[in-house]
Motif scaffolding. Sequence first.
Motif, PDB file in Angstrom:
ATOM      1  N   PHE B  17       0.849  -1.192   0.000  1.00  0.00           N
ATOM      2  CA  PHE B  17       0.000   0.000   0.000  1.00  0.00           C
ATOM      3  C   PHE B  17       0.876   1.229   0.000  1.00  0.00           C
ATOM      4  N   ARG B  20       1.098   5.875   4.366  1.00  0.00           N
ATOM      5  CA  ARG B  20       0.029   6.759   4.854  1.00  0.00           C
ATOM      6  C   ARG B  20       0.433   8.222   4.794  1.00  0.00           C
ATOM      7  N   ALA B  29       2.105  -5.236   2.759  1.00  0.00           N
ATOM      8  CA  ALA B  29       1.112  -5.961   3.553  1.00  0.00           C
ATOM      9  C   ALA B  29       1.197  -7.471   3.329  1.00  0.00           C
ATOM     10  N   SER B  49      -3.595 -10.293  14.428  1.00  0.00           N
ATOM     11  CA  SER B  49      -4.322  -9.165  13.865  1.00  0.00           C
ATOM     12  C   SER B  49      -3.375  -8.295  13.051  1.00  0.00           C
ATOM     13  N   GLY B  50      -3.835  -7.892  11.878  1.00  0.00           N
ATOM     14  CA  GLY B  50      -3.031  -6.992  11.060  1.00  0.00           C
ATOM     15  C   GLY B  50      -1.982  -7.673  10.205  1.00  0.00           C
ATOM     16  N   CYS B  51      -2.007  -9.024  10.145  1.00  0.00           N
ATOM     17  CA  CYS B  51      -0.972  -9.705   9.368  1.00  0.00           C
ATOM     18  C   CYS B  51      -1.324  -9.769   7.889  1.00  0.00           C
ATOM     19  N   GLY B  52      -2.506  -9.325   7.514  1.00  0.00           N
ATOM     20  CA  GLY B  52      -2.825  -9.247   6.087  1.00  0.00           C
ATOM     21  C   GLY B  52      -3.852 -10.253   5.609  1.00  0.00           C
ATOM     22  N   LYS B  53      -4.613 -10.838   6.518  1.00  0.00           N
ATOM     23  CA  LYS B  53      -5.597 -11.834   6.112  1.00  0.00           C
ATOM     24  C   LYS B  53      -6.706 -11.206   5.265  1.00  0.00           C
ATOM     25  N   SER B  54      -7.225 -10.088   5.742  1.00  0.00           N
ATOM     26  CA  SER B  54      -8.283  -9.431   4.962  1.00  0.00           C
ATOM     27  C   SER B  54      -7.739  -8.892   3.645  1.00  0.00           C
ATOM     28  N   THR B  55      -6.498  -8.413   3.697  1.00  0.00           N
ATOM     29  CA  THR B  55      -5.858  -7.940   2.467  1.00  0.00           C
ATOM     30  C   THR B  55      -5.800  -9.066   1.431  1.00  0.00           C
ATOM     31  N   GLN B  90     -15.762  -9.549   7.204  1.00  0.00           N
ATOM     32  CA  GLN B  90     -15.798  -9.666   8.660  1.00  0.00           C
ATOM     33  C   GLN B  90     -17.124  -9.193   9.249  1.00  0.00           C
ATOM     34  N   HIS B 200      -8.834 -16.311  14.219  1.00  0.00           N
ATOM     35  CA  HIS B 200      -7.734 -16.126  15.173  1.00  0.00           C
ATOM     36  C   HIS B 200      -7.561 -17.361  16.039  1.00  0.00           C
TER      37      HIS B 200
HETATM   38  N1  LIG Z   1      -6.005   0.355   2.296  1.00  0.00           N
HETATM   39  C1  LIG Z   1      -4.891   0.226   3.033  1.00  0.00           C
HETATM   40  N2  LIG Z   1      -3.936   1.174   3.011  1.00  0.00           N
HETATM   41  C2  LIG Z   1      -2.820   1.045   3.759  1.00  0.00           C
HETATM   42  N3  LIG Z   1      -2.566   0.018   4.564  1.00  0.00           N
HETATM   43  C3  LIG Z   1      -3.469  -0.963   4.648  1.00  0.00           C
HETATM   44  C4  LIG Z   1      -4.692  -0.912   3.901  1.00  0.00           C
HETATM   45  N4  LIG Z   1      -5.419  -2.011   4.199  1.00  0.00           N
HETATM   46  C5  LIG Z   1      -4.672  -2.719   5.083  1.00  0.00           C
HETATM   47  N5  LIG Z   1      -3.523  -2.098   5.356  1.00  0.00           N
HETATM   48  C6  LIG Z   1      -2.467  -2.593   6.258  1.00  0.00           C
HETATM   49  O1  LIG Z   1      -2.165  -3.892   5.899  1.00  0.00           O
HETATM   50  C7  LIG Z   1      -1.965  -4.709   7.033  1.00  0.00           C
HETATM   51  C8  LIG Z   1      -2.884  -5.912   7.008  1.00  0.00           C
HETATM   52  O2  LIG Z   1      -4.231  -5.532   7.241  1.00  0.00           O
HETATM   53  P1  LIG Z   1      -5.435  -6.564   7.233  1.00  0.00           P
HETATM   54  O3  LIG Z   1      -6.683  -5.834   7.429  1.00  0.00           O
HETATM   55  O4  LIG Z   1      -5.337  -7.395   6.002  1.00  0.00           O
HETATM   56  O5  LIG Z   1      -5.121  -7.449   8.518  1.00  0.00           O
HETATM   57  P2  LIG Z   1      -5.927  -8.699   9.114  1.00  0.00           P
HETATM   58  O6  LIG Z   1      -4.987  -9.818   9.179  1.00  0.00           O
HETATM   59  O7  LIG Z   1      -7.184  -8.918   8.360  1.00  0.00           O
HETATM   60  O8  LIG Z   1      -6.239  -8.196  10.586  1.00  0.00           O
HETATM   61  P3  LIG Z   1      -7.500  -8.568  11.536  1.00  0.00           P
HETATM   62  O9  LIG Z   1      -7.222  -9.942  12.054  1.00  0.00           O
HETATM   63  O10 LIG Z   1      -7.419  -7.543  12.607  1.00  0.00           O
HETATM   64  O11 LIG Z   1      -8.727  -8.491  10.716  1.00  0.00           O
HETATM   65  C9  LIG Z   1      -2.217  -3.830   8.239  1.00  0.00           C
HETATM   66  O12 LIG Z   1      -0.969  -3.448   8.753  1.00  0.00           O
HETATM   67  C10 LIG Z   1      -2.932  -2.649   7.701  1.00  0.00           C
HETATM   68  O13 LIG Z   1      -2.595  -1.496   8.411  1.00  0.00           O
END
Ligand SMILES: Nc1ncnc2c1ncn2[C@@H]1O[C@H](COP(=O)(O)OP(=O)(O)OP(=O)(O)O)[C@@H](O)[C@H]1O
Lengths: 282, 268
Positions: B17, B20, B29, B49-55, B90, B200
Motif C-alpha cells: 500500500f 500513509r 502488507a 491481527s493486522g498480518c494481512g488476512k483481509s488484504t 468480517q 484467530h
Molecule cells: N487500504 C490500506 N492502506 C494502507 N494500509 C493498509 C490498507 N489495508 C490494510 N492495510 C495494512 O495492511 C496490514 C494488514 O491488514 P489486514 O486488514 O489485512 O489485517 P488482518 O490480518 O485482516 O487483521 P484482523 O485480524 O485484525 O482483521 C495492516 O498493517 C494494515 O494497516
Amino acid sequence: MGNGGRLSLDSRAARIAAPAIFALLVLAIWQLYTVVSDVPESSLPSPTQIAAAGWENRQLLLDNTWVTIEEILIGFAAAIVLGVVLAMLIRSSRTVERALYPWLVVSQMVPVPAVAPIFVIWTGFDLRPKIMVIALVAFFPIAVNTIDGLRAVDPQLLRLMRTLRASFWQRFRYAQLPAALPFVFSGLKVAAALSVIGAVFGEWVGASEGLGYLILVLNNATDTATMFATIFLLALIGISLFGLVILIERLLLPWYHDARKESSDDGIAEPADDAVEIGGRL
Amino acid sequence: MPATTARLRTEGLTKAFPARSGAGDRVSALEGVEMTIDPGEFVSIVGPSGCGKSTLFNLLAGLDRPSGGRILLDGRPADNLLGEIGYMPQADLLMPWRTVLDNTALGLQLNGVKRAEARERARGEFQRFGLAGFEDVWPSQISGGMRQRAALLRTFLAGREVMLLDEPFGALDALTRQEMQQWLLRIWQEDRKTILFVTHDVEEALFLSDRVYVMSGRPGRIELCVEVELERPRELERTMTAPEFAELKLKLIEPLRRASAAARAEDG
Ligand SMILES: Nc1ncnc2c1ncn2[C@@H]1O[C@H](COP(=O)(O)OP(=O)(O)OP(=O)(O)O)[C@@H](O)[C@H]1O
Ligand SMILES: [Mg+2]
C-alpha cells in the motif's frame, strides 16, 4: 428505557392526550386573561372571538386557503426536485462538489424578503414568484441532508455488492439510495415547515389572494381576530404537510421506523431531525 | 484437465500500500504468499491481527489488485476475479432496509433472478440455515449468530464454487461459536464447496479444516502449513479430545505465538 411500569404515560392515547390537554389549558388561560385584563379585541382577541370571526369569514378563509395550499404543494415539489438534483450533482464528482457546495450555503445568506420582489419583476404577480420563493427557502435542508445521505452508505457494503456482480446502477438502487432515504426525509420535514414561511413571504411581496395576502389586508383593516384565524390556518397547513411527510416516511421506510422504536437508546447513527442541527453544520 | 488441478492457487502474491504519510516507503502488507486449495477443501488461515488476512481476501475476491504474483482459479491465471469468488467479509453487512429473507436473496436478485423466485429459493434454505420463522423480520431483530448465518446464506446462494469467509464467528460468544462450527461443517459436507476460512482461533481452524496456514505479519507471509488429517465427520467433543488434535495444536501454537509477539513488538 424501561417501558414496563411507566404507568399510562407511554401509551398511545396519552401521547395524543397530553399535548391536547396542554393546548386546552393554554386556551383557557388565554380566554381568562382577555376577560379579566380587558385588552382591546384589536390587539389580543380571545379564542372564542377568533373562532367566531373565523366562522363568520369561513368562505373568505377557505378560498384563500386553497390558493396558499396550491402554492405550497407546487413550491415544495419544486424544492424536492431542486434539492435532490443538486445533491446528486454535488455527489457525482469532487469537482462539482467544490464548485457548487459553497454557493449552496451562500444561497441561504440571501435574505428572501429582499429577493422576492425581483422574482415578481421577472415573472409577474401570478403563482410563479411564490413557487420560486418557497423553493429557495425549502430546497436547502433537502439538498444538505440528501448530500449527507448519499455519503451514508457503508463502503464495505458497496464492495460486497461488487463481489456479487452488482452493476453501478444496482449498487445505487439497492444500497446507496435506501441508505440515503432516512436523511432525505429528515430534510423534507424541515423543508415542510419552511415552505409555509416561504408562501407567506411570497404573498407579502405581491399577491392578490392567499392567506399571506389576507393577513396584510386584515392588518390594514385591524380585523385582528380574523388575522389570528388566518395564522391558525397557516399553522394547520404546515402541520398537515409535516404529517404527510411522516406518513410517507413510515410507509416507505418501515425498517427505519421499527429499528428506531427498538433501539431508541442504542446510540445508532441517525440523521438530524431538526433545523438546529442542520444550521449547526454550517 | 486432471482432477489434481487446484481450485485456487496463489503464486508469489504480493501487496503493498502507498505509505500513509504520502511520501516515503510503501507499506508491504503481503509478500510472496503461496497457497493451494483443492476443489471441495476446507482450508483455514490463522494469524495475528493486522498480518494481512483481509488484504489477502480482498485480492482473492478481486476487490484489489495484487502488486505482484498471480492468482490461478481452476488452473487459469485470473485477471479479474471480481464476481468469480464468494466473499463474506468480517462484518455481516446485512442491509437494514431488507428483511432477512430479502437479504439472503440479494445475490440471486443482483444476478437477474426475479425477486419472487429469488425469495422462493432462499426460503428453501431457511430451515437448513437455522433461520426458519425469521424470513420477514428486519436484521436488527435477530441474534448475532443468526445474522452470521443469514450472511452465510447470502454468500452460499450467490452460487460460487469458492467461498472466502473472513472471521465469520469472531464476534460470537464461545457457546454459539461452537454450535456454528458444527453447523458449518454439516453444511459444507452437504454442499462440498471450497472454503477458505480466516480465524484467530487455532482450535476452530483445526476442528474445521483439511489444512491450516499460519501467517505472520509485516509483511504478511505464510509461516507454516499444516495438514489436518483428523477423521471426518468430526464431532466437537470427540475431535477436540483426540491426541492428534492436541499434537496439531502444539505444532501451530508456537509459530503463531512468535508471529503475534513480532506483530506486537512492531506496534509497540
Ligand atoms: N487500504 C490500506 N492502506 C494502507 N494500509 C493498509 C490498507 N489495508 C490494510 N492495510 C495494512 O495492511 C496490514 C494488514 O491488514 P489486514 O486488514 O489485512 O489485517 P488482518 O490480518 O485482516 O487483521 P484482523 O485480524 O485484525 O482483521 C495492516 O498493517 C494494515 O494497516
Ligand atoms: Mg481482517
